[in-house]
Design an enzyme around this catalytic site. Structure first.
Site, PDB file in Angstrom:
ATOM      1  N   ALA A 244      35.631  14.227  33.411  1.00  0.00           N
ATOM      2  CA  ALA A 244      35.479  12.805  33.071  1.00  0.00           C
ATOM      3  C   ALA A 244      34.119  12.534  32.441  1.00  0.00           C
ATOM      4  CB  ALA A 244      35.677  11.940  34.314  1.00  0.00           C
TER       5      ALA A 244
ATOM      6  N   GLY B 226      34.662  13.559  28.979  1.00  0.00           N
ATOM      7  CA  GLY B 226      35.627  12.650  28.355  1.00  0.00           C
ATOM      8  C   GLY B 226      35.048  11.288  28.046  1.00  0.00           C
ATOM      9  N   ASP B 227      34.134  10.809  28.887  1.00  0.00           N
ATOM     10  CA  ASP B 227      33.463   9.535  28.633  1.00  0.00           C
ATOM     11  C   ASP B 227      32.697   9.600  27.315  1.00  0.00           C
ATOM     12  OD1 ASP B 227      32.369   6.865  29.405  1.00  0.00           O
ATOM     13  OD2 ASP B 227      30.490   8.003  29.507  1.00  0.00           O
ATOM     14  N   ALA B 228      32.002  10.699  27.091  1.00  0.00           N
ATOM     15  CA  ALA B 228      31.245  10.872  25.843  1.00  0.00           C
ATOM     16  C   ALA B 228      32.184  10.986  24.644  1.00  0.00           C
ATOM     17  CB  ALA B 228      30.349  12.103  25.941  1.00  0.00           C
TER      18      ALA B 228
END
Length: 132
Positions: free
Chosen positions: A22, A25-27
């Site tokens: 995550a 994935g956030d980036a």
């Protein structure tokens, strides 16, 4: 030695903590949204920041997730659920628990797809937000 755009075998990526996936994935999602804003619009940076913040928020991610969840493969659903159900070190200030958990699952899936080099699949899923 680290090399940018290094991809991992799926077996290795599956061993990475869903919270770590995550984190990546956030980036990935933040860059996707910002790049889309820059390429498709001629807004001021302040306006782009406000628009990207609302889209990248747990609430915004949850809205996108409702559109794309039916398109997940079995493997993608499993990665999403691992992220959604993982113990999180922090809590959201501006989202419900369900939205925050779903957004963590969404980000874990994006991190997994990115680290395994499935860039086309990321594009396929995220572009569903632009469909009517």
């Amino acid at each position: 030695m680290f090399k940018f755009f290094t991809t991992l075998p799926e077996e290795k990526a599956k061993t990475i903590s869903p919270i770590t996936l995550a984190f990546v994935g956030d980036a990935v999602y933040t860059l996707y949204v910002r790049e889309k804003l820059v390429i498709c619009h001629d807004f001021s940076t302040g306006t782009m920041q406000k628009l990207s913040s609302s889209e990248v928020s747990a609430h915004g991610q949850n809205a996108l997730l409702e559109k794309i969840l039916p398109a997940f493969t079995e493997e993608e659903t499993a990665v999403f659920k691992r992220g959604r159900n993982a113990k999180k070190p922090t809590r959201s200030k501006n989202a419900t628990v369900a939205e925050y958990n779903n957004s963590t699952g969404f980000e874990a899936l994006l991190g997994y797809l990115y680290l395994t080099g499935n860039y086309g699949r990321i594009e396929e899923l995220l572009s569903k937000n632009d469909e009517n």
